[in-house]
Design a protein around this motif. Structure first.
Motif, PDB file in Angstrom:
ATOM      1  N   UNK C 120       0.820  -1.216   0.000  1.00  0.00           N
ATOM      2  CA  UNK C 120       0.000   0.000   0.000  1.00  0.00           C
ATOM      3  C   UNK C 120       0.850   1.260   0.000  1.00  0.00           C
ATOM      4  N   UNK C 121       1.887   1.261   0.830  1.00  0.00           N
ATOM      5  CA  UNK C 121       2.625   2.502   1.022  1.00  0.00           C
ATOM      6  C   UNK C 121       3.735   2.723   0.005  1.00  0.00           C
ATOM      7  N   UNK C 122       4.257   1.644  -0.590  1.00  0.00           N
ATOM      8  CA  UNK C 122       5.430   1.823  -1.439  1.00  0.00           C
ATOM      9  C   UNK C 122       5.251   1.328  -2.878  1.00  0.00           C
ATOM     10  N   UNK C 123       4.375   0.358  -3.084  1.00  0.00           N
ATOM     11  CA  UNK C 123       4.206  -0.153  -4.448  1.00  0.00           C
ATOM     12  C   UNK C 123       3.012   0.492  -5.150  1.00  0.00           C
ATOM     13  N   UNK C 124       1.885   0.547  -4.467  1.00  0.00           N
ATOM     14  CA  UNK C 124       0.716   1.175  -5.106  1.00  0.00           C
ATOM     15  C   UNK C 124       0.986   2.602  -5.586  1.00  0.00           C
ATOM     16  N   UNK C 125       1.738   3.400  -4.825  1.00  0.00           N
ATOM     17  CA  UNK C 125       1.970   4.769  -5.300  1.00  0.00           C
ATOM     18  C   UNK C 125       2.683   4.814  -6.644  1.00  0.00           C
ATOM     19  N   UNK C 126       3.296   3.693  -7.028  1.00  0.00           N
ATOM     20  CA  UNK C 126       4.016   3.696  -8.298  1.00  0.00           C
ATOM     21  C   UNK C 126       3.070   3.728  -9.497  1.00  0.00           C
ATOM     22  N   UNK C 127       1.783   3.628  -9.227  1.00  0.00           N
ATOM     23  CA  UNK C 127       0.839   3.865 -10.338  1.00  0.00           C
ATOM     24  C   UNK C 127       1.071   5.265 -10.899  1.00  0.00           C
ATOM     25  N   UNK C 128       1.486   6.182 -10.073  1.00  0.00           N
ATOM     26  CA  UNK C 128       1.769   7.537 -10.565  1.00  0.00           C
ATOM     27  C   UNK C 128       3.091   7.573 -11.335  1.00  0.00           C
ATOM     28  N   UNK C 129       4.037   6.776 -10.864  1.00  0.00           N
ATOM     29  CA  UNK C 129       5.287   6.619 -11.621  1.00  0.00           C
ATOM     30  C   UNK C 129       4.970   6.082 -13.019  1.00  0.00           C
ATOM     31  N   UNK C 130       4.088   5.082 -13.075  1.00  0.00           N
ATOM     32  CA  UNK C 130       3.712   4.508 -14.374  1.00  0.00           C
ATOM     33  C   UNK C 130       3.035   5.564 -15.247  1.00  0.00           C
ATOM     34  N   UNK C 131       2.243   6.408 -14.614  1.00  0.00           N
ATOM     35  CA  UNK C 131       1.588   7.472 -15.373  1.00  0.00           C
ATOM     36  C   UNK C 131       2.630   8.425 -15.970  1.00  0.00           C
ATOM     37  N   UNK C 132       3.653   8.751 -15.177  1.00  0.00           N
ATOM     38  CA  UNK C 132       4.757   9.546 -15.713  1.00  0.00           C
ATOM     39  C   UNK C 132       5.444   8.813 -16.855  1.00  0.00           C
ATOM     40  N   UNK C 176     -10.901  -3.376  -0.349  1.00  0.00           N
ATOM     41  CA  UNK C 176     -12.197  -4.048  -0.240  1.00  0.00           C
ATOM     42  C   UNK C 176     -13.232  -3.480  -1.202  1.00  0.00           C
ATOM     43  N   UNK C 177     -12.777  -3.116  -2.392  1.00  0.00           N
ATOM     44  CA  UNK C 177     -13.706  -2.584  -3.386  1.00  0.00           C
ATOM     45  C   UNK C 177     -13.897  -1.085  -3.270  1.00  0.00           C
ATOM     46  N   UNK C 178     -13.185  -0.457  -2.351  1.00  0.00           N
ATOM     47  CA  UNK C 178     -13.270   1.001  -2.238  1.00  0.00           C
ATOM     48  C   UNK C 178     -11.977   1.611  -2.763  1.00  0.00           C
ATOM     49  N   UNK C 179     -11.962   2.930  -2.877  1.00  0.00           N
ATOM     50  CA  UNK C 179     -10.766   3.597  -3.370  1.00  0.00           C
ATOM     51  C   UNK C 179      -9.876   4.083  -2.221  1.00  0.00           C
ATOM     52  N   UNK C 180     -10.140   3.598  -1.013  1.00  0.00           N
ATOM     53  CA  UNK C 180      -9.369   4.069   0.148  1.00  0.00           C
ATOM     54  C   UNK C 180      -7.864   3.843  -0.011  1.00  0.00           C
ATOM     55  N   UNK C 181      -7.505   2.630  -0.429  1.00  0.00           N
ATOM     56  CA  UNK C 181      -6.075   2.313  -0.543  1.00  0.00           C
ATOM     57  C   UNK C 181      -5.416   3.185  -1.606  1.00  0.00           C
ATOM     58  N   UNK C 182      -6.162   3.496  -2.654  1.00  0.00           N
ATOM     59  CA  UNK C 182      -5.604   4.332  -3.716  1.00  0.00           C
ATOM     60  C   UNK C 182      -5.380   5.762  -3.202  1.00  0.00           C
ATOM     61  N   UNK C 183      -6.302   6.231  -2.399  1.00  0.00           N
ATOM     62  CA  UNK C 183      -6.159   7.577  -1.844  1.00  0.00           C
ATOM     63  C   UNK C 183      -4.937   7.641  -0.934  1.00  0.00           C
ATOM     64  N   UNK C 184      -4.779   6.597  -0.146  1.00  0.00           N
ATOM     65  CA  UNK C 184      -3.618   6.511   0.738  1.00  0.00           C
ATOM     66  C   UNK C 184      -2.330   6.498  -0.086  1.00  0.00           C
ATOM     67  N   UNK C 185      -2.364   5.730  -1.162  1.00  0.00           N
ATOM     68  CA  UNK C 185      -1.179   5.612  -2.014  1.00  0.00           C
ATOM     69  C   UNK C 185      -0.837   6.959  -2.655  1.00  0.00           C
ATOM     70  N   UNK C 186      -1.851   7.696  -3.021  1.00  0.00           N
ATOM     71  CA  UNK C 186      -1.584   8.988  -3.652  1.00  0.00           C
ATOM     72  C   UNK C 186      -0.964   9.957  -2.648  1.00  0.00           C
ATOM     73  N   UNK C 187      -1.496   9.929  -1.437  1.00  0.00           N
ATOM     74  CA  UNK C 187      -0.927  10.789  -0.397  1.00  0.00           C
ATOM     75  C   UNK C 187       0.540  10.425  -0.172  1.00  0.00           C
ATOM     76  N   UNK C 188       0.823   9.135  -0.204  1.00  0.00           N
ATOM     77  CA  UNK C 188       2.213   8.697  -0.019  1.00  0.00           C
ATOM     78  C   UNK C 188       3.087   9.190  -1.161  1.00  0.00           C
ATOM     79  N   UNK C 189       2.587   9.089  -2.378  1.00  0.00           N
ATOM     80  CA  UNK C 189       3.341   9.560  -3.555  1.00  0.00           C
ATOM     81  C   UNK C 189       3.681  11.043  -3.401  1.00  0.00           C
ATOM     82  N   UNK C 190       2.753  11.785  -2.875  1.00  0.00           N
ATOM     83  CA  UNK C 190       2.969  13.223  -2.748  1.00  0.00           C
ATOM     84  C   UNK C 190       3.894  13.566  -1.581  1.00  0.00           C
ATOM     85  N   UNK C 191       3.795  12.818  -0.472  1.00  0.00           N
ATOM     86  CA  UNK C 191       4.465  13.272   0.749  1.00  0.00           C
ATOM     87  C   UNK C 191       5.427  12.293   1.410  1.00  0.00           C
ATOM     88  N   UNK C 192       5.262  10.998   1.199  1.00  0.00           N
ATOM     89  CA  UNK C 192       6.110  10.053   1.930  1.00  0.00           C
ATOM     90  C   UNK C 192       7.572  10.271   1.543  1.00  0.00           C
TER      91      UNK C 192
END
Lengths: 511, 106, 346, 97
Positions: C120-132, C176-192
């Motif tokens: 969640x914290x380190x791999x999912x945020x790479x969806x933004x890397x892939x977008x780049x 669990x079918x929600x976008x919660x993990x994605x939101x968390x991942x985006x926050x990590x991409x921006x700030x972690x």
């Protein structure tokens, strides 16, 4: 719940899933500035305040895209293979039908490829993820169209003339500069103008005229592969049309200052696209041995009814008016195809297709579909005389090079508004040089951006500068990569002779 | 309208007269003959006399139409204005400029 | 009549299009060749771009990397659109099956907590890397000279959105079918802090302004990231009781193996060009000297966080090994990335 | 003519076996449609609004049908796509946000 047991309960709605998978990939850069990251989206004067307002009604995700596109291509290539294996080309209505496809392959296919490249540009350089993704899908679709067109026509190229050098000819042959300059014009513009030029004006306003009646014609003339390819491509086009419509609404809703800019682009690109469509007009009316729908009818159905009466009342809300010069296009619908095919009849000695005087039955069809114009303005003064020349053992060709319009690059053949007997001639002087334009529409476009149009690579002028292989017609044709049998008169042409031999019928007398 | 660009945007015309040396392009338009789908473009020396232009360039082209009669007394125009060509005068001296249009009818 | 026709053998008058006969000789051409070679226009561009008046619409000068003959490079996978979408349709279908399996057996919920956090914290945020990565590849698709390179870059661009969606679908499943993990991942991409080096790297690569340089920069980071996250960690996960991580990682590892095939072929074509090869090799060395240390620093920052979560992961060490392997494969092309220049830019 | 409730919206579909169920579903769900056949193409027009319903298509097809599949059938359209979700696709004019 029990009604749809195959659908997982926790599944997001299509809209939410699309949004999570596509829209939310964006982020605001911190280590470089927004202006550095998106250097091309401000110079045109378009103002975007909120990129997230972009809506994509198709809500397509990548996995769905792959799935349906793979299925479409599976069906298409099965048809192509079956047609080739069964020598399906022998069941075309006539060999001469393929003249339309020769123009299509050289004139349209390279444009699809160009669209592929420039939608990739948009899919990098738009600031918002919604339009970037829509552009990315369209970029993929466009290379599909280029390739499926080539693969569809590749089989014909093995047996017929005029298709073998379509890439070189797109860049060199005189009439090909019409579609080429059109697309170069769009590519050299900024990303928003390109979007309105190709996404809206071309894909939304005009593409139906190009594809729908024509592919129906392909079906009617026994060309199953082209019909299959064409309709399969059109299923992508409906997505592109939606992108085009979304594009214009998005720009108009973002800022009032965008309205006059967009209006000028609609005006410019309608006319630019309409002039290119003139080539399609003659394909519909003259090049299908078994015609299905006249240009006039197609124009009324797909342009006047669907666009002018359907779409533009919607756009009026934003302050957008129907394209400037649209009335001229409406007035020309009775005559457009006849003028353009006559140009091709004059010049097919220097082309990759052949032409002929339409048969008696075909002329009757033209007279029936164009009761106010064909007989009086085209049959009597042109075709009847051309027939007399043939009867005397000759064939009329224009033994020279034509005057070209500086903007659309079509030989200056189009009529004065309201006077089918007089060619329209307009001129503009810029930087002490004299320029010739075919219409008020093209003159308006030239005067708006003369710095651009003075660069036009006009084939006739280039030939006279000595840049096209040499001073004589054979020199130029060699430089075009033409082979024996590519151009000229249908009667006695290589394709016609082969066709007759393959079908065991005598070839028509050589002209 | 000022062209909106990134950077300086100035390019010479690709059809400018100097690319043709001592020559120029001249358009010839047979106005009332629909057989010719458009006016024709020719390259001709600016110093060429009208008589030579007529004999070497206009007549062979117009003869694509078997009904062309070179001795017929046509009316002439230059860029939409009435025009009286003098056989011995050069094209330039007649006021025919690069990419201008000479028309005839009647 | 028709039946007689069908039995008659009609000899074709030519085997393929003329430009292919001129290039490859008088033989039938493949669909890849017919649909690819020479499609991009090379002459008589009518107007200069309003946004780049110093260049032509298609111009080799959009990059320092130049091929004398753009078609000396061809895609070793011979991908044109139809086989491309067919292959990717299978990839995504197979990924979908893996994900369904994991979901239906509730296996994601049973991931060890450290692995869940890693994902969640380190791999999912790479969806933004892939977008780049998509944007960099799309830029290459527009500005590369010649159809073969542009086509590979165009498909690669779409692949990156596909990869981003693979990661996103994992995120939806984790949520669990929600976008919660994605939101968390985006926050990590921006700030972690662990991800900022990589985000800076991508943002800077995106504005390098030369499509070739941008692609190489992306590839250098890819080479480290994919080697560590989807190959090295794949094995660590299997040993560490995080089998579902391994099941997911295999799809991305498989994609990268495919990507490498054309990128390696491009490097080879660049450096083997009889006229521009030496200059290309020099540029490649310079770009690698500038960007590889940055990539290594950025990916090391990320992997340090992994090693904290999963103490035996050895991820930082794997980055160094991957960097050595990049240097070695460049050296095999005659491209020497000097240690000195590496230190300077680091 | 400017009334969005009466301006015609339309879809053109490929005329083949696969699409018959879709065409029949549209005819059943939109009472005012007119249908025109051209070689290979069916043009379906309706005043103001046209809806394609998943359930209606599935009923005629005898299998599951995703609205995404409509993309396999469509050749062109006139009107705004005002809705495209799991259950239906709606075409209409005058779609303001």
């Amino acid at each position: 719940m029990t009604a749809t047991p195959t659908r997982p309960a926790r599944k997001l709605s299509m809209k939410a899933r699309y949004s999570a998978l596509t829209r939310d990939l964006d982020w605001e850069p911190s280590y470089v500035s927004s202006a550095e990251m998106f250097p091309y989206t401000s110079f045109e004067g378009i103002k975007i305040h909120d990129w997230s307002k972009w809506e994509d009604p198709f809500r397509l995700t990548v996995d769905a895209y792959y799935k349906y596109q793979a299925e479409k291509d599976k069906r298409l290539y099965a048809v192509l293979d079956g047609f080739a294996q069964s020598q399906g080309h022998l069941s075309l209505s006539q060999a001469s039908y393929l003249n339309a496809m020769k123009i299509f392959l050289g004139g349209v296919t390279p444009l699809e490829y160009q669209a592929h490249r420039n939608f990739a540009f948009l899919s990098r350089h738009f600031n918002g993820p919604g339009p970037r993704f829509a552009a990315l899908c369209q970029s993929q679709d466009e290379i599909r169209h280029a390739q499926t067109e080539i693969h569809t026509l590749s089989n014909y190229n093995k047996y017929y003339s005029g298709m073998h050098s379509f890439l070189k000819q797109h860049d060199r042959v005189w009439y090909m500069s019409v579609p080429k300059s059109y697309f170069d014009d769009a590519l050299s513009a900024g990303p928003f103008e390109f979007l309105i030029a190709i996404g809206f004006s071309f894909e939304y306003l005009l593409t139906n005229l190009l594809f729908v009646p024509f592919m129906s014609g392909a079906s009617f003339n026994g060309d199953l592969p082209t019909m299959t390819f064409g309709f399969s491509a059109q299923s992508d086009e409906s997505r592109h049309m939606t992108l085009g419509l979304e594009a214009i609404k998005f720009l108009l809703e973002q800022d009032e200052d965008n309205v006059p800019i967009v209006q000028e682009w609609v005006d410019k690109w309608f006319w630019r696209g309409y002039r290119v469509a003139a080539i399609v007009a003659q394909m519909l009316d003259y090049m299908l041995p078994k015609p299905v729908m006249s240009w006039k009818e197609a124009f009324e159905l797909y342009f006047e009814k669907q666009m002018l009466e359907g779409l533009f009342p919607d756009l009026e809300y934003y302050g957008i008016k129907p394209p400037r010069h649209v009335q001229q296009a409406i007035d020309e619908k009775e005559a457009l195809s006849h003028f353009v095919y006559w140009v091709f009849y004059n010049f097919s000695f220097a082309a990759n297709f052949t032409t002929s005087i339409p048969s008696t039955e075909h002329q009757a069809w033209l007279a029936e579909n164009y009761p106010d114009t064909f007989v009086e303005y085209f049959q009597k003064p042109r075709w009847d005389k051309a027939q007399r020349i043939v009867d005397n053992g000759g064939r009329f060709f224009f033994m020279g090079l034509p005057q070209l319009c500086q903007v659309c690059q079509i030989p200056m053949t189009f009529p004065e508004p309201g006077d089918l007997n007089t060619i329209c001639q307009r001129t503009s002087d810029y930087n002490g040089e004299h320029f010739n334009l075919c219409s008020d529409g093209c003159k308006w476009i030239f005067d708006r951006e003369p710095e651009k149009y003075v660069q036009a690579w006009l084939p006739v002028h280039q030939i006279y500068q000595g840049n096209c292989g040499g001073p004589t017609v054979p020199d130029v044709l060699a430089w075009y990569g033409m082979q024996e049998g590519d151009g000229g008169e249908i009667a006695g042409s290589r394709d016609e002779v082969n066709w007759a031999a393959w079908h065991g019928t005598p070839a028509a007398k050589e002209a | 309208m000022a062209l909106k660009t990134i950077g300086t945007y100035e390019f010479p015309s690709r059809s400018r007269q100097e690319l043709y040396g001592e020559d120029m392009l001249v358009h010839v338009w047979w106005k009332d003959n629909p057989m010719f789908c458009a006016a024709a473009t020719f390259r001709a020396p600016q110093a060429m006399s009208w008589a030579d232009f007529r004999a070497a360039i206009v007549d062979p082209w117009a003869s694509s139409d078997p009904d062309y009669d070179a001795s017929h007394d046509f009316s002439w125009g230059l860029d939409g204005q009435p025009f009286t060509p003098e056989p011995g005068t050069s094209l330039a001296d007649l006021g025919i400029g690069h990419k201008h249009t000479v028309s005839f009818w009647g | 009549m028709q039946y007689e026709l069908r039995t008659q053998v009609i000899e074709p008058i030519r085997k393929t299009f003329t430009h292919l006969v001129e290039r490859y000789g008088d033989r039938p051409a493949s669909r890849y060749e017919e649909g690819t070679i020479g499609l991009q226009a090379t002459e008589h561009f009518h107007y200069r771009p309003l946004w780049a008046p110093d260049k032509e619409l298609y111009d080799p000068a959009y990059s320092r990397f130049v091929l004398t003959d753009p078609y000396s490079f061809t895609d070793p996978r011979q991908l044109y659109y139809a086989p491309y979408v067919t292959a990717r349709s299978q990839l995504h279908e197979s990924f979908g099956k893996t994900l369904d399996y994991l979901e239906s057996h509730n296996l994601l919920a049973r991931l060890p907590e450290a692995w869940r956090q890693l994902l969640t914290g380190l791999v999912l945020p790479l969806r933004h890397y892939e977008s780049g990565g998509q944007m960099i590849s799309s830029n290459a698709c527009r500005f590369a000279y010649g159809t073969t390179i542009a086509q590979c870059a165009g498909y690669a661009a779409f692949d990156r959105v596909g990869n981003a969606q693979i990661l996103s679908r994992i995120g939806l499943a984790l949520g669990g079918g929600t976008t919660d993990a994605l939101a968390e991942a985006k926050a990590a991409w921006m700030d972690a802090p662990a991800l900022q080096g990589l985000r800076r790297y991508v943002e800077q690569a995106m504005v390098a302004g030369d499509w070739g340089v941008e692609m190489v920069a992306l590839d250098l980071a890819d080479s480290l990231l994919y080697a560590v996250l989807y190959r090295h960690l794949d094995e660590v996960a299997l040993l560490g009781g995080a089998g579902s991580y391994s099941l997911l990682a295999q799809h991305l590892a498989g994609w990268f193996a495919d990507q490498r095939r054309w990128v390696d072929a491009l490097y080879k074509a660049w450096t083997a060009d009889p006229q521009t090869g030496a200059a290309n090799a020099e540029h490649l060395a310079a770009v690698a000297a500038e960007w590889l240390p940055k990539a290594q620093a950025a990916v090391t920052q990320l992997t340090a966080a992994i090693d904290e979560l999963v103490p035996d992961a050895g991820a930082v060490g794997a980055v160094a090994a991957a960097a050595d392997s990049v240097t070695a494969s460049l050296a095999a092309l005659g491209v020497t990335v000097s240690a000195q220049s590496k230190e300077e830019s680091a | 003519m400017n009334d969005p409730a009466t301006r015609m919206v339309s879809v053109d579909l490929q005329e083949n076996e696969e699409n018959r169920a879709v065409i029949e579903a549209i005819e059943a769900d939109n009472p005012d449609v007119s249908v025109r056949h051209m070689p290979g193409v069916v043009k379906i027009e309706a005043p103001g609004r046209l809806v394609i319903k998943r359930e209606s298509v599935e009923e005629r097809l005898g299998r599951d049908w995703e609205t995404h599949e409509f993309q396999m059938a469509i050749i062109t359209l006139a009107g705004n796509i005002t809705e495209w979700d799991d259950d239906e696709i709606v075409l209409a004019w005058n779609a303001r946000r």
